[in-house]
Design a protein around this motif. Structure first.
Motif, mmCIF file in Angstrom:
data_model
loop_
_atom_site.group_PDB
_atom_site.id
_atom_site.type_symbol
_atom_site.label_atom_id
_atom_site.label_comp_id
_atom_site.label_asym_id
_atom_site.label_seq_id
_atom_site.Cartn_x
_atom_site.Cartn_y
_atom_site.Cartn_z
ATOM 1 N N ILE A 105 -8.146 1.817 -2.729
ATOM 2 C CA ILE A 105 -7.255 2.832 -2.168
ATOM 3 C C ILE A 105 -8.049 4.085 -1.809
ATOM 4 N N ARG A 106 -7.602 4.792 -0.787
ATOM 5 C CA ARG A 106 -8.269 6.031 -0.385
ATOM 6 C C ARG A 106 -7.458 7.215 -0.892
ATOM 7 N N VAL A 146 1.990 1.880 -3.540
ATOM 8 C CA VAL A 146 0.905 2.360 -4.409
ATOM 9 C C VAL A 146 0.664 3.856 -4.158
ATOM 10 N N ILE A 147 0.620 4.238 -2.894
ATOM 11 C CA ILE A 147 0.437 5.651 -2.563
ATOM 12 C C ILE A 147 1.601 6.481 -3.100
ATOM 13 N N ASN A 167 -13.586 8.801 -1.724
ATOM 14 C CA ASN A 167 -12.805 9.261 -2.876
ATOM 15 C C ASN A 167 -13.575 10.260 -3.722
ATOM 16 N N THR A 220 -11.142 4.114 -8.704
ATOM 17 C CA THR A 220 -11.165 4.536 -7.298
ATOM 18 C C THR A 220 -12.504 5.102 -6.832
ATOM 19 N N LYS A 247 -6.286 -4.761 -6.962
ATOM 20 C CA LYS A 247 -6.176 -4.531 -5.516
ATOM 21 C C LYS A 247 -7.467 -4.923 -4.818
ATOM 22 N N LEU A 290 -4.337 -1.015 -9.365
ATOM 23 C CA LEU A 290 -5.631 -0.782 -8.703
ATOM 24 C C LEU A 290 -6.701 -1.730 -9.229
ATOM 25 N N ASN A 334 0.814 -1.211 0.000
ATOM 26 C CA ASN A 334 0.000 0.000 0.000
ATOM 27 C C ASN A 334 0.849 1.262 0.000
ATOM 28 N N ASP A 335 1.967 1.254 0.742
ATOM 29 C CA ASP A 335 2.820 2.445 0.776
ATOM 30 C C ASP A 335 3.426 2.724 -0.591
ATOM 31 N N GLU A 355 -5.474 9.707 1.256
ATOM 32 C CA GLU A 355 -4.175 9.334 1.791
ATOM 33 C C GLU A 355 -3.031 9.732 0.850
#
Length: 789
Positions: free
Chosen positions: A222-223, A191-192, A287, A252, A218, A215, A188-189, A226
């Motif tokens: 994802i938010r 992807v962000i 989102n 998203t 996934k 995504l 996740n880190d 963030e």
């Protein structure tokens, strides 16, 4: 990660590597066992223990093994990459190694997506697989994320060119090697972090493509809140970048589909809604809110959606983008098709120039018009999808207001003929493996997305009148005046500065192409849905007459009767539209009777209705409601229609109503109720509510009981109906929107709906209007628990 030069020379490093080598070779002095190393690497990849990276082997061993296994030198290159990518490296040598690795993977990936797999069949293990197995993917993730590490308060930096190479290699590996994309999605880190790489134009396209793929697989959405500095990131995109970013947004902001049909039942949806209330807004809703909070976001989308081809990106920047995209394989096939179109047009233009004695320009300096159009179509596809999803979200009214203010509808109206519903050229773009009429082609997908947007825009919203121009709004007013009925308030409140301009509004243009659509066209369903959404809500005589005057009813009847349409989806959409068009409208029933003027035609029409009540029940409901209203009116015109119309005469017969009622209840069950077939339950209730008004409810229930017995299934139907009505109470008494829709569409107050259901569910067996009074004791089964946890 091992800091290669120092660790490789240490005693500890040598000892560990020796142990790994022994394990791989099966003992000192042994021969390497085929596949054994790869198997252990694969196990290490899954467990995180044992052999996981190239750095755990000596270069001598890898070179020796490569001669036998044909690994294209990839493990050795990875070993060098480890050694040159430590924290204090200047990355120059590192980038050179990436340049060596990249073509080894990109050629393989190109062959993979174009289904020319000769290259991959020459070796037992593809290059991308070897690259991943020896730890290449994890190493590139670490290299890319170096800027997140600070040394003595300063963040490390890597060049855009190096980032592009890393992204390209990662993407090609994702394309060819199963499981890589899912593993990246779990980081996740990472992807962000990828979102931050989109700040550079040089790495934007590569980053956006990789993010989209990640995504797509996934598990958890994802938010966007963030993502660091999201508002600044999006605000700094140029229009071209924003259009491409919409591809990511599509993933998203849409609610994730579980892929399980059972989850589409109303039972499951209700359970999910209860769960969601305790959990708060979903990630998709968060989102959507995050995007709507970005200043100017919706305005820029509207400008993208409505800009003309001549206003789009210039030739030079578009060609640069094409060159960049050419290395990105999800668009390589599109590029092939685009370049084919370009070559065809340039050859045609060159020939014409030579005949006229005029100099010709290179296709690289003069971009063909068809290429510009296809470029714009592919952008608008994504933008319209995002706008459509936002229109259906929690902030619907806010989005509606902004879309109206930024003149999306008039802008689309101006593009209708030249872009959205343009005629196909002889060399229209077709994707690899598809044909020109395939639903996957950009031209067709744009049309469908456009129709879905119109449907969402018009559905139960007064802004639907923006689909008309000033002259057409005046026509609505004239219709109301002639009929001596009050003008629709929403028409009076429409801001005339925001409506369509030109000779025809968007709704009229849609009707024109709808009537010309071939019988087998996939657009018929979406066209009918879009027009029906304009009529939904409180019935408007003026709206109906506006469409009737343009020959819509005759077109629908031609499609149902004369073309004998076979598609269930198209038939359902046409029946729904016909019901809304005819409801309570005497003129519509006269037109119907004029078109269906023989018994043979009427029998074909009835056959279509009876072939699937799930598809036709909304028309049955509308005709039943209309009949009830007409019978209570004292008017010569109405009396004439009642005496002449075959359809009204057919529906007025009690045996006909009972046949419909029996089948409507019989084809649905609580466990199989969906948004599509719950209308059957509501139509059956309409028939019984109208019977109750005439004090005939006990008669109808008694007839249902007799029909049960005649079918040799006593109690089966009425028990099922009892359970359905219990569910109806749970479903509708807590959902204001649905109850409003029922009230508006039927012109029966919702309180009467609730009263009728309560009367039918009365537990008193002495009540002549209670279902239990007609279920014999041995067959009673009304307390079944149908809730889903």
């Amino acid at each position: 990660m091992a800091a290669a030069p120092a660790a490789a020379g240490s005693g500890v490093g040598r000892g560990r590597r020796a142990a790994a080598t022994v394990a791989a070779w099966g003992g000192w002095g042994g021969r390497p066992r085929p596949g054994n190393i790869l198997l252990q690497l694969r196990q290490g990849q899954l467990t995180g223990q044992g052999l996981v990276r190239a750095v755990q082997f000596t270069e001598t061993f890898l070179t020796e093994r490569d001669k036998q296994s044909k690994w294209s030198g990839i493990p050795q290159l990875l070993l060098k990459l480890y050694a040159t990518s430590h924290l204090h490296s200047d990355f120059i040598e590192c980038q050179n190694i990436l340049k060596e690795i990249s073509p080894l993977l990109s050629m393989e990936a190109m062959a993979f997506v174009t289904e020319e797999r000769k290259l991959t069949q020459e070796t037992t293990y593809p290059n991308t697989y070897i690259f991943d197995l020896f730890g290449g993917v994890d190493l590139l993730v670490e290299i890319l994320m170096r800027p997140t590490i600070s040394i003595r308060g300063q963040k490390l930096k890597i060049s855009d060119e190096m980032s592009k190479d890393c992204l390209s290699i990662l993407y090609n590996t994702c394309v060819c090697t199963e499981g890589v994309t899912k593993r990246l999605a779990e980081k996740n880190d990472f992807v962000i972090f990828l979102f931050t790489l989109m700040t550079s134009k040089k790495t934007f396209l590569q980053t956006a493509t990789l993010i989209e793929d990640i995504l797509g697989v996934k598990k958890e959405m994802i938010r966007l809140d963030e993502v660091p500095n999201l508002s600044s990131l999006v605000s700094n995109f140029d229009q071209q970048q924003l259009a491409n970013f919409c591809r990511i947004l599509a993933v998203t902001i849409s609610e994730m589909d579980t892929g399980n049909d059972d989850k589409h039942t109303l039972l499951a949806k209700n359970a999910q809604q209860k769960k969601s209330l305790s959990l708060g807004p979903s990630a998709a809703e968060i989102n959507q809110a995050a995007l709507l909070s970005i200043p100017g976001f919706v305005e820029r989308l509207c400008k993208l959606a409505t800009r003309k081809v001549s206003e789009s990106t210039g030739t030079a920047s578009f060609l640069q983008e094409l060159e960049e995209w050419y290395t990105w394989l999800d668009s390589a096939l599109v590029l092939d098709a685009l370049m084919r179109v370009a070559n065809e047009e340039s050859e045609h233009n060159q020939g014409a120039s030579e005949e006229n004695g005029l100099p010709h320009t290179s296709p690289r300096t003069q971009l063909p018009q068809s290429m510009k159009i296809m470029h714009e179509i592919m952008y608008k596809l994504e933008v319209l999808y995002v706008l459509c999803v936002l229109l259906m979200g929690r902030q619907r009214n806010q989005v509606h207001r902004m879309i109206a203010e930024f003149k999306l509808i008039p802008g689309l109206n101006n593009l209708f003929d030249k872009l959205i519903w343009r005629k196909h050229s002889a060399s229209a773009l077709v994707l690899h493996g598809h044909n020109q009429n395939c639903d996957c082609s950009p031209d067709i997908t744009l049309k469908i997305q456009f129709l879905r947007l119109l449907q969402s825009f018009s559905d139960h919203h007064e802004n639907k009148y923006l689909l008309l121009n000033n002259q057409e709004l005046n026509e609505l007013s004239a219709i109301s005046l002639k009929a001596n009925i009050p003008e629709v308030e929403a028409v009076l409140n429409t801001d005339r500065s925001l409506v369509c301009d030109g000779k025809r509004g968007l709704l009229t243009r849609l009707l024109q192409v709808m009537k010309k659509e071939p019988a087998e066209s996939s657009f018929r369903f979406w066209q009918a849905r879009a027009v029906e959404s304009f009529l939904r809500g409180t019935t408007s005589y003026a709206d109906q007459m506006f469409l009737l005057k343009r020959g819509l009813l005759e077109h629908i009847l031609y499609c149902i009767v004369d073309s004998e349409c076979k598609s269930r989806d198209v038939l359902q959409s046409y029946f729904d539209l016909l019901g809304e068009l005819m409801k309570f409208n005497v003129d519509a029933f006269k037109r119907f009777n004029k078109y269906i003027n023989t018994d043979a035609k009427f029998q074909v029409f009835l056959k279509q209705i009876n072939s699937s009540l799930v598809d036709s029940n909304m028309l049955v409901r509308c005709v039943t409601l209309s009949l009830d209203r007409f019978e209570n009116q004292v008017d010569m015109k109405v009396a004439e229609v009642l005496s002449e119309c075959r359809l009204l005469a057919y529906i007025s017969q009690v045996p006909t109503q009972m046949s419909f009622l029996f089948r409507l209840i019989n084809i649905i069950h609580v466990q199989t109720l969906t948004q599509e077939n719950v209308s059957c339950l509501n139509t059956s209730l309409v028939i019984l509510m109208l019977a109750r008004r005439k004090e005939r409810l006990p008669l109808y229930l008694r007839l249902l009981q007799r029909m049960e017995h005649s079918k040799k299934y006593p109690g089966f139907l009425l028990n099922n109906f009892h359970n359905l009505l219990r569910f109806w109470q749970q479903h509708y008494l807590h959902k204001d929107k649905d109850s409003t829709c029922l009230e508006n569409s039927s012109c029966i107050s919702f309180s009467y709906w609730k009263e009728t259901v309560s009367i039918l569910l009365n537990p008193d067996r002495q009540s002549p209007s209670a279902l239990v009074s007609y279920i014999e004791e041995p067959y009673m089964d009304i307390d079944r628990d149908f809730t889903e946890e």
